[in-house]
Design an enzyme around this catalytic site. Structure first.
Site, PDB file in Angstrom:
ATOM      1  N   LYS A  93     -12.214  -9.928 -16.051  1.00  0.00           N
ATOM      2  CA  LYS A  93     -12.513  -9.891 -17.484  1.00  0.00           C
ATOM      3  C   LYS A  93     -11.925 -11.089 -18.248  1.00  0.00           C
ATOM      4  O   LYS A  93     -12.614 -11.716 -19.044  1.00  0.00           O
ATOM      5  CB  LYS A  93     -11.941  -8.597 -18.067  1.00  0.00           C
ATOM      6  CG  LYS A  93     -12.445  -8.263 -19.442  1.00  0.00           C
ATOM      7  CD  LYS A  93     -13.781  -7.636 -19.318  1.00  0.00           C
ATOM      8  CE  LYS A  93     -14.298  -6.923 -20.517  1.00  0.00           C
ATOM      9  NZ  LYS A  93     -15.471  -6.112 -20.130  1.00  0.00           N
TER      10      LYS A  93
ATOM     11  N   GLU B 292       4.168 -10.505  -7.169  1.00  0.00           N
ATOM     12  CA  GLU B 292       3.073 -10.537  -8.146  1.00  0.00           C
ATOM     13  C   GLU B 292       3.399  -9.815  -9.454  1.00  0.00           C
ATOM     14  O   GLU B 292       2.689  -9.967 -10.432  1.00  0.00           O
ATOM     15  CB  GLU B 292       1.794  -9.954  -7.531  1.00  0.00           C
ATOM     16  CG  GLU B 292       1.803  -8.455  -7.228  1.00  0.00           C
ATOM     17  CD  GLU B 292       2.464  -8.089  -5.902  1.00  0.00           C
ATOM     18  OE1 GLU B 292       3.208  -8.914  -5.350  1.00  0.00           O
ATOM     19  OE2 GLU B 292       2.238  -6.955  -5.429  1.00  0.00           O
TER      20      GLU B 292
ATOM     21  N   GLY C 119       0.844  -1.190   0.000  1.00  0.00           N
ATOM     22  CA  GLY C 119       0.000   0.000   0.000  1.00  0.00           C
ATOM     23  C   GLY C 119       0.873   1.231   0.000  1.00  0.00           C
ATOM     24  O   GLY C 119       2.059   1.144   0.326  1.00  0.00           O
TER      25      GLY C 119
ATOM     26  N   CYS D  94       5.185  -6.201   1.472  1.00  0.00           N
ATOM     27  CA  CYS D  94       5.498  -4.781   1.565  1.00  0.00           C
ATOM     28  C   CYS D  94       4.798  -4.094   2.746  1.00  0.00           C
ATOM     29  O   CYS D  94       5.133  -4.365   3.885  1.00  0.00           O
ATOM     30  CB  CYS D  94       5.167  -4.113   0.224  1.00  0.00           C
ATOM     31  SG  CYS D  94       6.009  -2.551   0.016  1.00  0.00           S
ATOM     32  N   TYR D  95       3.836  -3.239   2.518  1.00  0.00           N
ATOM     33  CA  TYR D  95       3.102  -2.600   3.621  1.00  0.00           C
ATOM     34  C   TYR D  95       2.556  -3.665   4.568  1.00  0.00           C
ATOM     35  O   TYR D  95       2.593  -3.501   5.799  1.00  0.00           O
ATOM     36  CB  TYR D  95       1.955  -1.770   3.040  1.00  0.00           C
ATOM     37  CG  TYR D  95       1.145  -1.010   4.067  1.00  0.00           C
ATOM     38  CD1 TYR D  95       1.563   0.232   4.522  1.00  0.00           C
ATOM     39  CD2 TYR D  95      -0.035  -1.538   4.577  1.00  0.00           C
ATOM     40  CE1 TYR D  95       0.822   0.935   5.461  1.00  0.00           C
ATOM     41  CE2 TYR D  95      -0.791  -0.847   5.519  1.00  0.00           C
ATOM     42  CZ  TYR D  95      -0.362   0.396   5.958  1.00  0.00           C
ATOM     43  OH  TYR D  95      -1.103   1.086   6.887  1.00  0.00           O
TER      44      TYR D  95
ATOM     45  N   ASP E  68     -19.322  -8.887 -21.400  1.00  0.00           N
ATOM     46  CA  ASP E  68     -19.913  -9.279 -20.120  1.00  0.00           C
ATOM     47  C   ASP E  68     -21.373  -9.704 -20.259  1.00  0.00           C
ATOM     48  O   ASP E  68     -21.767 -10.748 -19.744  1.00  0.00           O
ATOM     49  CB  ASP E  68     -19.826  -8.126 -19.109  1.00  0.00           C
ATOM     50  CG  ASP E  68     -18.402  -7.612 -18.967  1.00  0.00           C
ATOM     51  OD1 ASP E  68     -17.469  -8.331 -19.374  1.00  0.00           O
ATOM     52  OD2 ASP E  68     -18.231  -6.491 -18.446  1.00  0.00           O
TER      53      ASP E  68
ATOM     54  N   HIS F 127       7.725  -7.396  -4.310  1.00  0.00           N
ATOM     55  CA  HIS F 127       6.437  -7.771  -4.903  1.00  0.00           C
ATOM     56  C   HIS F 127       6.546  -9.005  -5.792  1.00  0.00           C
ATOM     57  O   HIS F 127       6.960  -8.901  -6.940  1.00  0.00           O
ATOM     58  CB  HIS F 127       5.890  -6.611  -5.737  1.00  0.00           C
ATOM     59  CG  HIS F 127       5.497  -5.440  -4.898  1.00  0.00           C
ATOM     60  ND1 HIS F 127       4.252  -5.326  -4.326  1.00  0.00           N
ATOM     61  CD2 HIS F 127       6.195  -4.350  -4.506  1.00  0.00           C
ATOM     62  CE1 HIS F 127       4.194  -4.213  -3.625  1.00  0.00           C
ATOM     63  NE2 HIS F 127       5.367  -3.593  -3.718  1.00  0.00           N
TER      64      HIS F 127
END
Ligand code: XMP
Length: 503
Positions: free
Chosen positions: A359, A163, A50, A77-78, A219, A161
């Site tokens: 999505k 990710e 964050g 991290c945060y 969608d 990170h």
């Protein structure tokens, strides 16, 4: 099914973490720090990064429900700093570190089958000066920062990170956490998911009828086909032709959903009504409001005719997180008219079968259901349609011009293999006339602006560097084939400061 909760501390990467986990066929969802979380099916928790400092006033805190949680926690991290602070370690305002760093990894299940030195992505201001009791470091950066730690029981902490793609073996670290540390199973597959959803929809709707506003976008198309699979023709699909559609759009929708899927498709020709209402209107927000309201009116009329009890909507996960987050952070730039927010007063029960999917997952469901590529890969198209791509007043003449120009641009993109490379591309009609020369005579005609952008979900966007030959071909064809257009320009602004649409 066991799931992973990703607590979003406002990092731009939290959604990415959720995706990475789902790519491992483990179900994950986002929660916010002050949400109440039902822990019954939660196998693991991830605390995201964050932008704040843990010592800042009002910075989001350690989730209290985590104390009684008995599974494993990955804190990034945060998240790492929160855990350290919570358990009596020390976090200091350290050297800022942004970008690539080399870290040295120790022996730990989370780093299994990963080389001892890897390049990772760091982005932090604070750093851990002292770990809480019972924790030991498992990764140290070349600058001496504690880049990873664990208590070997409940918490795995990473300062970098995993990710993001810039972190080498980041995917492996995430899958190690899921499978080696938490011992989870891969059990979240598209085919099972679809069958499960079809079953749920059947149970919910029973023998009643349902209605959906089918626009032909990804969608609503996937949602409609999925629900059709559950209840067949008791699903009434309403396609409203408001006259602000692109060339051949209505025909394509009829072809796919009526001819191919044999669905109960009602096409409402409301072109006159909408154009009538838009006469003389130039303000973009007023246009949106008129179109939104008129749309609901048309839709309600249909719902009443068919005696439906359920309203089906193609809400997807990013809509859900965005509206949860937007109350807290983002300012409203444009009032996006979607079928979302439809008629509470209609007293219909809401069914949103793809509400928990991203999505790309919705697309995979669509592929599994046999929906053609051209629908699944279609660029986003705004609810108010071409009305926000004709600056100022909308008239039939301008609509006809824009439709042709837009069609030529899209055809050219397809021909050069660029349609799938850009996130969104379209033509805009500017209500000014410009001087030109055609043949031997002077002409005084409209200007068409071409817009193509690359983007991650429309929040920010960069203008696409399309090849000059492609742009040249589009401009030549448009000025030659579309009567009333004398000049074509290409929009080279990014978002921000511009928005993707011109209105
Ligand atoms: P902007 O123009 O805000 O667009 O940068 C971001 C994305 O949203 C779409 N958009 C809309 N979609 N109703 C919609 O359903 C609207 O009123 C609307 N305005 C913009 C736009 O096409 C882009 O994908």
């Amino acid at each position: 099914m066991k799931k992973v909760i990703v607590v979003d501390y406002g990092s731009q990467y939290s959604r990415l973490i959720t995706r990475r986990i789902r790519e491992n066929e483990v179900y994950a969802e986002v929660a916010f720090p002050d949400d109440e979380v039902d822990l019954s099916n939660v196998a693991a928790v991830v605390l995201s990064g964050g932008p704040r400092s843990v010592y800042e006033e009002g910075a989001p805190g350690f989730p209290r429900w985590l104390e009684s949680f008995e599974g494993k926690v990955l804190a990034i991290c945060y998240g790492m700093q929160l855990v350290v602070k919570e358990y009596g370690g020390e976090v200091i305002r350290g050297r800022e570190e942004y970008g690539r760093t080399i870290v040295e990894l120790s022996e730990d299940p989370i780093f299994e089958d990963i080389p001892k030195k890897v390049s990772v992505w760091m982005s932090h201001g604070d750093e851990v000066a002292k770990l809480p009791e019972g924790f030991h470091p498992i990764a140290v950066s070349e600058t001496g920062v504690i880049a990873g730690a664990t208590d070997g029981k409940k918490y795995w902490l990473l300062q970098f990170h995993p990710e993001v793609h810039h972190t080498e073996y980041g995917d492996k670290i995430i899958s190690n956490f899921l499978f080696k540390v938490c011992g989870l199973e891969r059990n979240w597959r598209i085919e099972d998911l679809v069958e499960e959803k079809v079953k749920q929809v059947k149970e919910t709707i029973g023998e009643e009828k349902a209605i959906i506003a089918l626009s032909g976008g990804v969608d609503s198309s996937v949602t409609a086909v999925l629900v059709h699979r559950a209840i067949g023709k008791r699903l009434v699909c309403v396609f409203v032709d408001h006259g602000l559609l692109r060339k051949n759009e209505r025909e394509e929708v009829e072809e796919v959903f009526r001819a191919h899927f044999d669905m109960n498709l009602v096409v409402v020709d409301a072109r006159k009504r909408f154009l009538e209402k838009l006469k003389g209107v130039t303000d973009p927000e007023t246009k949106r409001k008129i179109i939104g309201e008129e749309f609901i009116r048309v839709f309600e009329e249909e719902a009443r005719k068919h005696g439906v009890r359920f309203l089906v909507q193609g809400t997807i996960y990013s809509d859900v997180i965005e509206s949860a987050a937007s109350g807290k952070t983002t300012a409203k730039i444009k009032s996006h008219h979607n079928v979302g927010g439809l008629p509470e007063k209609m007293d219909l029960k809401l069914v949103e079968p793809v509400r928990d999917l991203f999505k790309d997952e919705v697309r995979r469901v669509g592929e599994y259901l046999g929906i053609p590529e051209r629908i699944l890969r279609r660029h986003p198209f705004p609810g108010p349609g071409l009305a926000v791509r004709i600056l100022g007043e909308v008239t039939e003449e301008k609509l006809a011009i824009l439709r042709e120009a837009d069609h030529i641009f899209v055809e050219t993109l397809r021909k050069h293999g660029y349609y799938d490379k850009v996130w969104q591309a379209f033509a805009v009609l500017l209500p000014v006339r410009s001087v030109g020369v055609k043949g031997d005579s002077r002409v005084y005609e409209y200007v068409i602006a071409l817009r193509a952008v690359n983007s991650v979900e429309g929040m920010t966007a960069d203008w696409s560097r399309l090849p000059h030959e492609l742009l040249d071909e589009a401009a030549r064809r448009i000025t030659r084939e579309v009567k009333g257009v004398g000049r074509v320009v290409y929009d080279i602004t990014s978002k921000p400061p511009a928005t993707i649409e011109w209105e």
